[in-house]
Write an enzyme that holds these catalytic residues in place. Structure first.
Site, mmCIF file in Angstrom:
data_model
loop_
_atom_site.group_PDB
_atom_site.id
_atom_site.type_symbol
_atom_site.label_atom_id
_atom_site.label_comp_id
_atom_site.label_asym_id
_atom_site.label_seq_id
_atom_site.Cartn_x
_atom_site.Cartn_y
_atom_site.Cartn_z
ATOM 1 N N GLN A 157 0.832 -1.205 0.000
ATOM 2 C CA GLN A 157 0.000 0.000 0.000
ATOM 3 C C GLN A 157 0.867 1.255 0.000
ATOM 4 O O GLN A 157 1.198 1.766 -1.058
ATOM 5 C CB GLN A 157 -0.986 -0.054 1.169
ATOM 6 C CG GLN A 157 -1.982 -1.195 1.001
ATOM 7 C CD GLN A 157 -2.923 -1.346 2.176
ATOM 8 O OE1 GLN A 157 -3.468 -0.382 2.694
ATOM 9 N NE2 GLN A 157 -3.120 -2.574 2.611
ATOM 10 N N ASP A 158 1.259 1.747 1.181
ATOM 11 C CA ASP A 158 2.178 2.888 1.154
ATOM 12 C C ASP A 158 3.411 2.558 1.988
ATOM 13 O O ASP A 158 3.440 1.554 2.699
ATOM 14 C CB ASP A 158 1.498 4.198 1.579
ATOM 15 C CG ASP A 158 1.120 4.238 3.042
ATOM 16 O OD1 ASP A 158 0.934 5.343 3.563
ATOM 17 O OD2 ASP A 158 0.984 3.173 3.676
ATOM 18 N N PRO A 159 4.465 3.365 1.889
ATOM 19 C CA PRO A 159 5.729 2.999 2.539
ATOM 20 C C PRO A 159 5.623 2.980 4.063
ATOM 21 O O PRO A 159 4.762 3.633 4.665
ATOM 22 C CB PRO A 159 6.686 4.113 2.083
ATOM 23 C CG PRO A 159 6.078 4.684 0.840
ATOM 24 C CD PRO A 159 4.598 4.582 1.057
ATOM 25 N N ASN A 186 -0.646 6.562 5.222
ATOM 26 C CA ASN A 186 -1.603 6.942 4.170
ATOM 27 C C ASN A 186 -1.682 8.440 3.924
ATOM 28 O O ASN A 186 -2.619 8.913 3.274
ATOM 29 C CB ASN A 186 -3.016 6.403 4.488
ATOM 30 C CG ASN A 186 -3.022 4.910 4.734
ATOM 31 O OD1 ASN A 186 -2.361 4.165 4.029
ATOM 32 N ND2 ASN A 186 -3.766 4.473 5.737
#
Length: 225
Positions: free
Chosen positions: A63-65, A134
């Site tokens: 998804q995101d880092p 996010n």
């Protein structure tokens, strides 16, 4: 942000000239100038630097880092080698690898060995504010990484998608190539891993697929450092 220099440019280079990317670039540049952003700017595109399009064999979609220090470096699920605290989701990936293939659990979470073998470790969002999960969603990265996924979908050779959790599985309508294999499971997060990630045997299934197609399997064992 460091530019992509290899064969990805032939497929997705036009993305850098689209209006959404100009807005994304300006936003990300401003964010880096104002606050702490992960990964370091020069690492944003590491997934593509380490795994050229022509070498992609597996796509693992995150998804995101990671948003804490010494974690994110441009590869989904992977952390920098100096980070000795392995994130919980990656701990569970290692547990499944041990159960599935007998891999020992290493002392680090640095997955570049996978990337070097053709495992594209892609997040759908490529930057994040420190300690704010996010925080860069909905700014344009999703459009860019959709173009990446579409480029992989167009490759005329066996490729495996490991899609863990509903956000990753939302990309399935984009995956239309009959030569490719899609494997689905719950996310390896401690919140969901016991719902079917454990026991999914995605790593052995991936290698069986490559063996059946006369291709070199992935060596999933991450070594100690």
């Amino acid at each position: 942000m460091s530019m992509i220099q290899n064969d990805w440019l032939d497929s997705i280079g036009e993305e850098f000239h689209k209006p959404y990317y100009k807005q994304l670039y300006d936003f990300v540049k401003e964010e880096y100038s104002q606050t702490t952003i992960y990964p370091l700017a020069e690492n944003i595109f590491n997934a593509f630097h380490f795994t050229p399009l022509s070498k992609v064999k597996v796509l693992i979609l995150g998804q995101d880092p990671y948003h804490n220090v010494n974690q994110a470096h441009g590869l989904s699920f992977s952390v920098l080698p100096e980070q000795k605290d392995i994130p919980p989701s990656l701990q569970n990936i290692y547990k499944e690898l041990q159960s599935d293939l007998g891999c020992f659990i290493p002392n680090n979470g640095y997955l570049k060995k996978w990337a070097d073998q053709g495992v594209l470790l892609l997040n759908t969002v490529l930057t994040v504010r420190a300690h704010q999960a996010n925080s860069h969603q909905g700014r344009g990265w999703e459009q860019f990484t959709n173009a990446i996924i579409q480029a992989v979908n167009q490759q005329d050779r066996p490729i495996v998608y490991l899609l863990w959790g509903k956000p990753a599985q939302s990309k399935i309508p984009m995956l239309t190539n009959p030569k490719h294999l899609i494997l689905k499971a719950p996310h390896p997060s401690p919140l969901s891993s016991y719902r079917g990630f454990f026991g999914s045997k995605h790593f052995s299934q991936t290698n069986e697929f490559f063996n059946a197609n006369g291709l070199e399997p992935i060596d999933w064992q991450i070594e100690n450092i």
